[in-house]
Design an enzyme around this catalytic site. Sequence first.
Site, PDB file in Angstrom:
ATOM      1  N   ASN A   7       3.519   2.296   5.426  1.00 28.49           N
ATOM      2  CA  ASN A   7       3.056   1.307   4.446  1.00 28.49           C
ATOM      3  C   ASN A   7       4.282   0.622   3.827  1.00 28.49           C
ATOM      4  O   ASN A   7       5.135   1.286   3.226  1.00 28.49           O
ATOM      5  CB  ASN A   7       2.231   2.038   3.375  1.00 28.49           C
ATOM      6  CG  ASN A   7       1.700   1.105   2.311  1.00 28.49           C
ATOM      7  OD1 ASN A   7       2.421   0.223   1.846  1.00 28.49           O
ATOM      8  ND2 ASN A   7       0.476   1.298   1.896  1.00 28.49           N
ATOM      9  N   HIS A  10       5.860  -1.497  -0.769  1.00 25.75           N
ATOM     10  CA  HIS A  10       6.873  -1.427  -1.818  1.00 25.75           C
ATOM     11  C   HIS A  10       8.163  -2.163  -1.487  1.00 25.75           C
ATOM     12  O   HIS A  10       9.001  -2.369  -2.370  1.00 25.75           O
ATOM     13  CB  HIS A  10       7.077   0.014  -2.269  1.00 25.75           C
ATOM     14  CG  HIS A  10       5.826   0.521  -2.908  1.00 25.75           C
ATOM     15  ND1 HIS A  10       5.301  -0.068  -4.055  1.00 25.75           N
ATOM     16  CD2 HIS A  10       4.935   1.461  -2.537  1.00 25.75           C
ATOM     17  CE1 HIS A  10       4.156   0.523  -4.346  1.00 25.75           C
ATOM     18  NE2 HIS A  10       3.925   1.448  -3.445  1.00 25.75           N
ATOM     19  N   HIS A  43      -1.407  -3.251   1.889  1.00 23.06           N
ATOM     20  CA  HIS A  43      -2.564  -3.389   0.998  1.00 23.06           C
ATOM     21  C   HIS A  43      -2.451  -4.766   0.342  1.00 23.06           C
ATOM     22  O   HIS A  43      -1.545  -5.004  -0.463  1.00 23.06           O
ATOM     23  CB  HIS A  43      -2.504  -2.270  -0.052  1.00 23.06           C
ATOM     24  CG  HIS A  43      -3.681  -2.243  -0.989  1.00 23.06           C
ATOM     25  ND1 HIS A  43      -3.863  -1.234  -1.900  1.00 23.06           N
ATOM     26  CD2 HIS A  43      -4.731  -3.082  -1.160  1.00 23.06           C
ATOM     27  CE1 HIS A  43      -4.979  -1.445  -2.586  1.00 23.06           C
ATOM     28  NE2 HIS A  43      -5.514  -2.578  -2.164  1.00 23.06           N
ATOM     29  N   ARG A  45      -3.619  -6.711  -2.307  1.00 23.84           N
ATOM     30  CA  ARG A  45      -4.395  -6.481  -3.537  1.00 23.84           C
ATOM     31  C   ARG A  45      -4.921  -7.804  -4.067  1.00 23.84           C
ATOM     32  O   ARG A  45      -4.338  -8.861  -3.834  1.00 23.84           O
ATOM     33  CB  ARG A  45      -3.514  -5.804  -4.595  1.00 23.84           C
ATOM     34  CG  ARG A  45      -3.073  -4.396  -4.193  1.00 23.84           C
ATOM     35  CD  ARG A  45      -2.356  -3.722  -5.338  1.00 23.84           C
ATOM     36  NE  ARG A  45      -3.264  -3.358  -6.398  1.00 23.84           N
ATOM     37  CZ  ARG A  45      -3.732  -2.122  -6.612  1.00 23.84           C
ATOM     38  NH1 ARG A  45      -3.351  -1.126  -5.852  1.00 23.84           N
ATOM     39  NH2 ARG A  45      -4.565  -1.892  -7.591  1.00 23.84           N
ATOM     40  N   ARG A  49       0.039  -8.392  -6.229  1.00 22.35           N
ATOM     41  CA  ARG A  49       1.234  -7.924  -6.942  1.00 22.35           C
ATOM     42  C   ARG A  49       2.387  -7.598  -5.994  1.00 22.35           C
ATOM     43  O   ARG A  49       3.530  -7.626  -6.391  1.00 22.35           O
ATOM     44  CB  ARG A  49       0.919  -6.721  -7.828  1.00 22.35           C
ATOM     45  CG  ARG A  49       0.602  -5.462  -7.068  1.00 22.35           C
ATOM     46  CD  ARG A  49       0.487  -4.276  -7.986  1.00 22.35           C
ATOM     47  NE  ARG A  49      -0.693  -4.328  -8.815  1.00 22.35           N
ATOM     48  CZ  ARG A  49      -1.268  -3.244  -9.343  1.00 22.35           C
ATOM     49  NH1 ARG A  49      -0.737  -2.058  -9.141  1.00 22.35           N
ATOM     50  NH2 ARG A  49      -2.344  -3.336 -10.073  1.00 22.35           N
ATOM     51  N   GLU A  70      -5.291  -2.480   4.224  1.00 24.31           N
ATOM     52  CA  GLU A  70      -6.039  -1.825   3.142  1.00 24.31           C
ATOM     53  C   GLU A  70      -6.548  -2.918   2.220  1.00 24.31           C
ATOM     54  O   GLU A  70      -5.786  -3.823   1.846  1.00 24.31           O
ATOM     55  CB  GLU A  70      -5.125  -0.914   2.332  1.00 24.31           C
ATOM     56  CG  GLU A  70      -4.657   0.314   3.070  1.00 24.31           C
ATOM     57  CD  GLU A  70      -3.688   1.114   2.220  1.00 24.31           C
ATOM     58  OE1 GLU A  70      -3.421   0.751   1.064  1.00 24.31           O
ATOM     59  OE2 GLU A  70      -3.173   2.104   2.732  1.00 24.31           O
ATOM     60  N   THR A 101      -3.520   3.169  -5.935  1.00 24.57           N
ATOM     61  CA  THR A 101      -4.920   3.558  -5.732  1.00 24.57           C
ATOM     62  C   THR A 101      -5.175   4.946  -6.318  1.00 24.57           C
ATOM     63  O   THR A 101      -4.448   5.887  -6.025  1.00 24.57           O
ATOM     64  CB  THR A 101      -5.244   3.569  -4.214  1.00 24.57           C
ATOM     65  OG1 THR A 101      -4.677   2.406  -3.629  1.00 24.57           O
ATOM     66  CG2 THR A 101      -6.728   3.608  -3.971  1.00 24.57           C
ATOM     67  N   GLU A 152     -10.181   7.846   5.943  1.00 25.92           N
ATOM     68  CA  GLU A 152      -8.837   8.255   5.529  1.00 25.92           C
ATOM     69  C   GLU A 152      -9.026   9.190   4.336  1.00 25.92           C
ATOM     70  O   GLU A 152      -9.576   8.802   3.301  1.00 25.92           O
ATOM     71  CB  GLU A 152      -7.969   7.058   5.141  1.00 25.92           C
ATOM     72  CG  GLU A 152      -6.566   7.533   4.744  1.00 25.92           C
ATOM     73  CD  GLU A 152      -5.610   6.414   4.376  1.00 25.92           C
ATOM     74  OE1 GLU A 152      -5.738   5.290   4.918  1.00 25.92           O
ATOM     75  OE2 GLU A 152      -4.739   6.674   3.524  1.00 25.92           O
ATOM     76  N   HIS A 192      -1.698   9.114   1.034  1.00 28.47           N
ATOM     77  CA  HIS A 192      -1.450   8.894  -0.394  1.00 28.47           C
ATOM     78  C   HIS A 192      -0.637  10.034  -0.980  1.00 28.47           C
ATOM     79  O   HIS A 192      -1.053  11.192  -0.937  1.00 28.47           O
ATOM     80  CB  HIS A 192      -2.727   8.703  -1.226  1.00 28.47           C
ATOM     81  CG  HIS A 192      -2.460   7.794  -2.395  1.00 28.47           C
ATOM     82  ND1 HIS A 192      -1.827   8.231  -3.527  1.00 28.47           N
ATOM     83  CD2 HIS A 192      -2.662   6.469  -2.563  1.00 28.47           C
ATOM     84  CE1 HIS A 192      -1.674   7.220  -4.351  1.00 28.47           C
ATOM     85  NE2 HIS A 192      -2.169   6.131  -3.795  1.00 28.47           N
TER      86      HIS A 192
HETATM   87  N1  PXP Z   1      -3.433   5.225   1.972  1.00 33.82           N
HETATM   88  C1  PXP Z   1      -4.038   4.436   1.068  1.00 33.82           C
HETATM   89  C2  PXP Z   1      -5.493   4.161   1.208  1.00 33.82           C
HETATM   90  C3  PXP Z   1      -3.302   3.848   0.016  1.00 33.82           C
HETATM   91  O1  PXP Z   1      -3.923   3.064  -0.885  1.00 33.82           O
HETATM   92  C4  PXP Z   1      -1.915   4.077  -0.052  1.00 33.82           C
HETATM   93  C5  PXP Z   1      -1.114   3.406  -1.111  1.00 33.82           C
HETATM   94  O2  PXP Z   1      -1.130   2.026  -0.921  1.00 33.82           O
HETATM   95  C6  PXP Z   1      -1.327   4.903   0.913  1.00 33.82           C
HETATM   96  C7  PXP Z   1      -2.117   5.481   1.906  1.00 33.82           C
HETATM   97  C8  PXP Z   1       0.131   5.215   0.903  1.00 33.82           C
HETATM   98  O3  PXP Z   1       0.407   5.998  -0.202  1.00 33.82           O
HETATM   99  P1  PXP Z   1       1.919   6.278  -0.610  1.00 33.82           P
HETATM  100  O4  PXP Z   1       2.552   4.952  -0.877  1.00 33.82           O
HETATM  101  O5  PXP Z   1       1.818   7.143  -1.823  1.00 33.82           O
HETATM  102  O6  PXP Z   1       2.559   6.982   0.561  1.00 33.82           O
END
Ligand code: PXP
Length: 238
Positions: A7, A10, A43, A45, A49, A70, A101, A152, A192
């Site tokens: 992901n 960030h 994601h 959003r 953001r 996402e 989330t 998931e 997550h």
């Molecule tokens: N899975 C989902 C559904 C999420 O919303 C997120 C965060 O955007 C992640 C996985 C990844 O989580 P993390 O950034 O804490 O590894």
Amino acid sequence: MARLSVNVDHVATLRQARRESEPDPVTAAMLAETAGADGITVHLREDRRHIQDRDLAVLKKMVKTSLNLEMAATGEMVQIAMDIKPDMVTIVPEKREELTTEGGLDLKGHNREEIKRFTRTLKDSGLKVNLFLDPDPEQIKIAHKIDASGVEIHTGRYANMRDDHMRGQEVKRIYNAANLISKLGMAVHAGHGLDYRNVSMIREIGEIEEFAIGFSIIARSVTAGIERAVREMVELVR
Ligand code: PXP
């Protein structure tokens, strides 16, 4: 062998802090694929953001592995997903005030019918649709009834637990959830809050086919890369 979808949200968070053009989540995604990632997750959003519409469109063109979008269950997002056609969509709950989330979807709640309708629309347009759920058998059974392609499992609660006993209990819940999802014929994903320390216990659950991990990887890449970045600037300054 389990797959890793990275992901890159960030990277965009950092870029948006200055509204600059770098660091670019697309470049990060390309490097993640070169390093062996099996997929890229973003994601988009509602408040934009971090990831922007442009990022998603360029990632769709550039990602060679598998692009997972996402998104919240809203008409706007469903339309974007149908236009862009990522390899997979993961429907997540979304609150404007949250930092990230918080918890899985509540399929027992009033939005069950809406999620069912959106899942059908997305699947009819040829997309795989996963639902982000807590490791709760009732929620998983509803996901099956809704005809989701996969689930998931939300690992955030596990990741935040400090007490060993409680943590063991949560691993058991995730293990049972993974087994149920697999038995019902749906794809088993998890994510997550997973990091370099806590991923090992969850990794033991063989039914989990794919992990979505973001924050810990991006955080580590900042610290792992800082020496080189400073060295290069020192050379230029001197
Ligand atoms: N899975 C989902 C559904 C999420 O919303 C997120 C965060 O955007 C992640 C996985 C990844 O989580 P993390 O950034 O804490 O590894």
